[in-house]
Motif scaffolding. Structure first.
Motif, mmCIF file in Angstrom:
data_model
loop_
_atom_site.group_PDB
_atom_site.id
_atom_site.type_symbol
_atom_site.label_atom_id
_atom_site.label_comp_id
_atom_site.label_asym_id
_atom_site.label_seq_id
_atom_site.Cartn_x
_atom_site.Cartn_y
_atom_site.Cartn_z
ATOM 1 N N GLN A 175 1.155 -1.404 0.083
ATOM 2 C CA GLN A 175 0.207 -0.152 -0.062
ATOM 3 C C GLN A 175 0.932 1.241 0.160
ATOM 4 O OE1 GLN A 175 -2.552 -0.315 3.503
ATOM 5 N NE2 GLN A 175 -4.291 0.085 1.954
ATOM 6 N N LEU A 176 0.621 2.252 -0.848
ATOM 7 C CA LEU A 176 1.194 3.458 -0.909
ATOM 8 C C LEU A 176 0.542 4.734 -0.054
ATOM 9 C CD1 LEU A 176 2.555 3.179 -4.242
ATOM 10 C CD2 LEU A 176 3.727 2.589 -2.191
ATOM 11 N N GLN A 177 0.625 5.389 0.425
ATOM 12 C CA GLN A 177 0.372 6.794 0.535
ATOM 13 C C GLN A 177 0.871 7.991 0.680
ATOM 14 O OE1 GLN A 177 -3.058 6.400 2.007
ATOM 15 N NE2 GLN A 177 -3.259 8.521 2.696
ATOM 16 N N ALA A 178 -0.070 8.666 -0.484
ATOM 17 C CA ALA A 178 0.386 9.862 -0.432
ATOM 18 C C ALA A 178 0.628 10.937 0.412
ATOM 19 C CB ALA A 178 0.937 10.676 -2.496
ATOM 20 N N SER A 179 0.854 11.985 0.198
ATOM 21 C CA SER A 179 0.709 13.197 1.249
ATOM 22 C C SER A 179 1.918 14.785 0.927
ATOM 23 C CB SER A 179 0.452 12.743 2.557
ATOM 24 O OG SER A 179 1.906 12.829 2.905
ATOM 25 N N GLY A 180 1.233 15.743 1.172
ATOM 26 C CA GLY A 180 1.964 17.077 1.041
ATOM 27 C C GLY A 180 1.817 17.399 0.217
ATOM 28 N N GLY A 181 0.234 17.622 -0.641
ATOM 29 C CA GLY A 181 -0.191 18.481 -1.461
ATOM 30 C C GLY A 181 -1.013 19.385 -0.450
ATOM 31 N N GLY A 182 -1.295 20.498 -1.432
ATOM 32 C CA GLY A 182 -1.755 21.472 -1.128
ATOM 33 C C GLY A 182 -1.372 22.737 -2.198
ATOM 34 N N LEU A 183 -2.125 24.594 -1.624
ATOM 35 C CA LEU A 183 -2.178 25.338 -2.442
ATOM 36 C C LEU A 183 -1.266 26.253 -2.646
ATOM 37 C CD1 LEU A 183 -3.958 26.899 -4.397
ATOM 38 C CD2 LEU A 183 -4.757 28.024 -2.476
ATOM 39 N N VAL A 184 -0.297 26.293 -3.010
ATOM 40 C CA VAL A 184 0.892 27.295 -3.298
ATOM 41 C C VAL A 184 1.259 28.030 -4.206
ATOM 42 C CG1 VAL A 184 1.972 25.227 -2.174
ATOM 43 C CG2 VAL A 184 2.184 25.688 -4.668
ATOM 44 N N GLN A 185 1.645 29.608 -4.074
ATOM 45 C CA GLN A 185 1.784 30.174 -5.553
ATOM 46 C C GLN A 185 3.059 29.965 -5.961
ATOM 47 O OE1 GLN A 185 2.454 33.910 -2.677
ATOM 48 N NE2 GLN A 185 -0.762 34.848 -3.023
ATOM 49 N N ALA A 186 3.363 30.437 -7.438
ATOM 50 C CA ALA A 186 4.843 30.358 -8.172
ATOM 51 C C ALA A 186 5.821 30.806 -7.287
ATOM 52 C CB ALA A 186 3.363 31.038 -9.277
ATOM 53 N N GLY A 187 6.493 29.626 -7.675
ATOM 54 C CA GLY A 187 7.723 30.255 -7.149
ATOM 55 C C GLY A 187 8.022 29.053 -5.458
ATOM 56 N N ASP A 188 6.466 28.724 -4.720
ATOM 57 C CA ASP A 188 7.327 28.562 -3.344
ATOM 58 C C ASP A 188 7.610 26.846 -3.970
ATOM 59 O OD1 ASP A 188 4.462 29.702 -2.321
ATOM 60 O OD2 ASP A 188 6.175 30.640 -2.533
ATOM 61 N N SER A 189 7.582 26.491 -2.742
ATOM 62 C CA SER A 189 8.432 24.738 -2.674
ATOM 63 C C SER A 189 7.041 24.087 -1.909
ATOM 64 C CB SER A 189 9.255 24.898 -2.265
ATOM 65 O OG SER A 189 10.703 25.663 -2.621
ATOM 66 N N LEU A 190 7.246 22.861 -1.965
ATOM 67 C CA LEU A 190 6.519 21.509 -1.632
ATOM 68 C C LEU A 190 7.417 19.985 -1.707
ATOM 69 C CD1 LEU A 190 2.922 21.893 -2.985
ATOM 70 C CD2 LEU A 190 3.774 22.640 -0.696
ATOM 71 N N ARG A 191 6.990 19.416 0.080
ATOM 72 C CA ARG A 191 7.380 18.707 -0.426
ATOM 73 C C ARG A 191 6.567 17.189 -0.697
ATOM 74 N NH1 ARG A 191 11.681 15.445 3.536
ATOM 75 N NH2 ARG A 191 10.400 15.031 4.966
ATOM 76 N N LEU A 192 6.578 16.111 -1.332
ATOM 77 C CA LEU A 192 5.500 15.417 -1.149
ATOM 78 C C LEU A 192 6.005 13.943 -0.756
ATOM 79 C CD1 LEU A 192 3.722 15.500 -4.723
ATOM 80 C CD2 LEU A 192 3.580 16.769 -2.711
ATOM 81 N N SER A 193 5.565 12.915 -0.101
ATOM 82 C CA SER A 193 5.823 12.356 0.767
ATOM 83 C C SER A 193 5.059 11.244 0.595
ATOM 84 C CB SER A 193 6.124 12.143 2.605
ATOM 85 O OG SER A 193 6.370 13.010 2.835
ATOM 86 N N CYS A 194 5.390 9.658 0.168
ATOM 87 C CA CYS A 194 4.812 8.692 -0.017
ATOM 88 C C CYS A 194 5.379 7.766 0.324
ATOM 89 C CB CYS A 194 4.662 8.432 -1.563
ATOM 90 S SG CYS A 194 4.232 6.455 -2.015
ATOM 91 N N ALA A 195 4.175 6.992 1.572
ATOM 92 C CA ALA A 195 4.828 5.853 2.086
ATOM 93 C C ALA A 195 4.420 4.637 2.384
ATOM 94 C CB ALA A 195 4.317 6.744 4.326
ATOM 95 N N ALA A 196 5.037 3.558 2.223
ATOM 96 C CA ALA A 196 4.866 2.235 1.550
ATOM 97 C C ALA A 196 4.688 1.625 2.915
ATOM 98 C CB ALA A 196 5.679 2.609 0.598
ATOM 99 N N SER A 197 3.973 0.174 2.799
ATOM 100 C CA SER A 197 3.999 -0.573 3.975
ATOM 101 C C SER A 197 4.438 -1.371 2.686
ATOM 102 C CB SER A 197 2.677 -0.779 4.303
ATOM 103 O OG SER A 197 1.769 -1.144 2.810
ATOM 104 N N GLY A 198 4.670 -2.878 3.703
ATOM 105 C CA GLY A 198 4.795 -3.854 3.140
ATOM 106 C C GLY A 198 6.914 -3.877 2.828
ATOM 107 N N ARG A 199 7.144 -5.263 2.752
ATOM 108 C CA ARG A 199 8.666 -5.586 2.412
ATOM 109 C C ARG A 199 9.468 -5.282 1.353
ATOM 110 N NH1 ARG A 199 8.183 -11.511 5.867
ATOM 111 N NH2 ARG A 199 6.657 -11.105 4.112
ATOM 112 N N THR A 200 9.122 -5.170 0.370
ATOM 113 C CA THR A 200 9.892 -4.589 -0.476
ATOM 114 C C THR A 200 9.903 -3.128 -1.308
ATOM 115 O OG1 THR A 200 7.656 -5.075 -1.860
ATOM 116 C CG2 THR A 200 8.553 -7.018 -1.922
#
Length: 122
Positions: free
Chosen positions: A1-26
């Motif tokens: 399973q993959l769970q993405a997060s970190g999105g949002g509303l920003v202005q041009a020139g700004d920064s964001l960091r997206l994360s994706c947490a994975a479950s499982g041993r692979t």
């Protein structure tokens, strides 16, 4: 399973960091990728990283602005997005590919997260 997060509303020139947490041993042996889908458009490749983190690939339009990385100890892959532009507006998906390569084609990916929305205003 993959769970993405970190999105949002920003202005041009700004920064964001997206994360994706994975479950499982692979996770630590899987290539990971980020894709995005803008309204009315097909899903497209953004960035990919090999299982060890030593190899990366980017869509031309994000090179120099986006950085993909991973922490296998935390089963998490990141997408650091700097100098965001309105054309980066999309739902961003993380994906995992079982295999030792690095892939820019979505058909190589076996598992997909639910997506996180990024909106960049001008």
């Amino acid at each position: 399973q993959l769970q993405a997060s970190g999105g949002g509303l920003v202005q041009a020139g700004d920064s964001l960091r997206l994360s994706c947490a994975a479950s499982g041993r692979t996770f630590s042996s899987s290539a990971m990728g980020w894709f995005r889908q803008a309204p009315g458009k097909e899903r497209e490749f953004v960035a990919a990283i090999g299982w060890s983190g030593g190899s990366t690939s980017y869509k031309d339009s994000v090179k120099g602005r986006f950085t993909i990385s991973r922490d296998n100890a935390k089963n998490t892959v990141y997408l650091q997005m700097n100098s965001l532009k309105p054309e980066d507006t999309a739902v961003y998906y993380c994906a995992a590919a079982v295999g030792g390569g690095i892939y820019s084609t979505q058909y190589n990916y076996n598992y997909w997260g639910q997506g996180t929305e990024v909106t960049v205003s001008s």
